[in-house]
Design an enzyme around this catalytic site. Sequence first.
Site, PDB file in Angstrom:
ATOM      1  N   CYS A  70      38.029  35.260  24.084  1.00 37.73           N
ATOM      2  CA  CYS A  70      39.189  36.130  23.852  1.00 37.73           C
ATOM      3  C   CYS A  70      38.889  36.912  22.474  1.00 37.73           C
ATOM      4  O   CYS A  70      39.136  38.071  22.345  1.00 37.73           O
ATOM      5  CB  CYS A  70      40.385  35.605  24.139  1.00 37.73           C
ATOM      6  SG  CYS A  70      40.690  34.223  23.089  1.00 37.73           S
ATOM      7  N   HIS A 120      45.495  32.186  22.672  1.00 37.14           N
ATOM      8  CA  HIS A 120      44.704  33.131  23.326  1.00 37.14           C
ATOM      9  C   HIS A 120      45.022  34.677  22.594  1.00 37.14           C
ATOM     10  O   HIS A 120      46.260  34.873  22.273  1.00 37.14           O
ATOM     11  CB  HIS A 120      45.121  33.223  24.998  1.00 37.14           C
ATOM     12  CG  HIS A 120      44.331  34.439  25.793  1.00 37.14           C
ATOM     13  ND1 HIS A 120      42.980  34.369  25.591  1.00 37.14           N
ATOM     14  CD2 HIS A 120      44.779  35.554  26.257  1.00 37.14           C
ATOM     15  CE1 HIS A 120      42.814  35.595  26.716  1.00 37.14           C
ATOM     16  NE2 HIS A 120      43.670  36.152  26.899  1.00 37.14           N
ATOM     17  N   HIS A 132      41.529  42.049  27.899  1.00 35.21           N
ATOM     18  CA  HIS A 132      41.168  40.652  27.193  1.00 35.21           C
ATOM     19  C   HIS A 132      40.038  40.017  28.064  1.00 35.21           C
ATOM     20  O   HIS A 132      39.768  40.629  29.210  1.00 35.21           O
ATOM     21  CB  HIS A 132      42.395  39.605  27.434  1.00 35.21           C
ATOM     22  CG  HIS A 132      42.926  39.220  28.499  1.00 35.21           C
ATOM     23  ND1 HIS A 132      43.235  38.003  28.841  1.00 35.21           N
ATOM     24  CD2 HIS A 132      43.038  39.956  29.602  1.00 35.21           C
ATOM     25  CE1 HIS A 132      43.448  37.919  30.020  1.00 35.21           C
ATOM     26  NE2 HIS A 132      43.445  39.052  30.648  1.00 35.21           N
TER      27      HIS A 132
END
Length: 156
Positions: A70, A120, A132
């Site tokens: 990520c 994240h 993402h």
Amino acid sequence: MTAQVHVPSLFARVGTASVLTLAVGTTMLAPGVVEDAEAATPSTKALKVAASKKGAPYRWGAAGPHRFDCSGLTLYSFKKVGKRLPRTAQQQYNSTRHISRSHRQRGDLVFFHAGRSVYHVGIYAGGGRIWHSPKSGAVVRLEKIWSSRVWYGRVR
């Protein structure tokens, strides 16, 4: 004898938009220009870079150009447009200008958190969605933000 011709003032002869055009040069401000200007920002350019990586596989610790985790995707995307970010999602959060949900814009970073810990990150694409690289076995994709536990940050 010379005839005197009355010439109304410039403001009376032309509309406000024309005066504004004169004031800013020969460029006419029109609908859509704001979107075009937004498209030229580093953040929206980084958003386009991230979108161009659609389908690239997730790999923990990878920062491109063919595999990403990520924060590797956000790092890579901003690096391509001349902006530096630290490596991890938490470090990226710490380095951005924090903004409210109501002030988020396309290209801002979206940080998912549990308590005070960021776990994240993705790039805001508008419409409540992010680009993402989600998890092992998945690929870079556009996805709806699935949690209300998010913070927003703007890359400086």
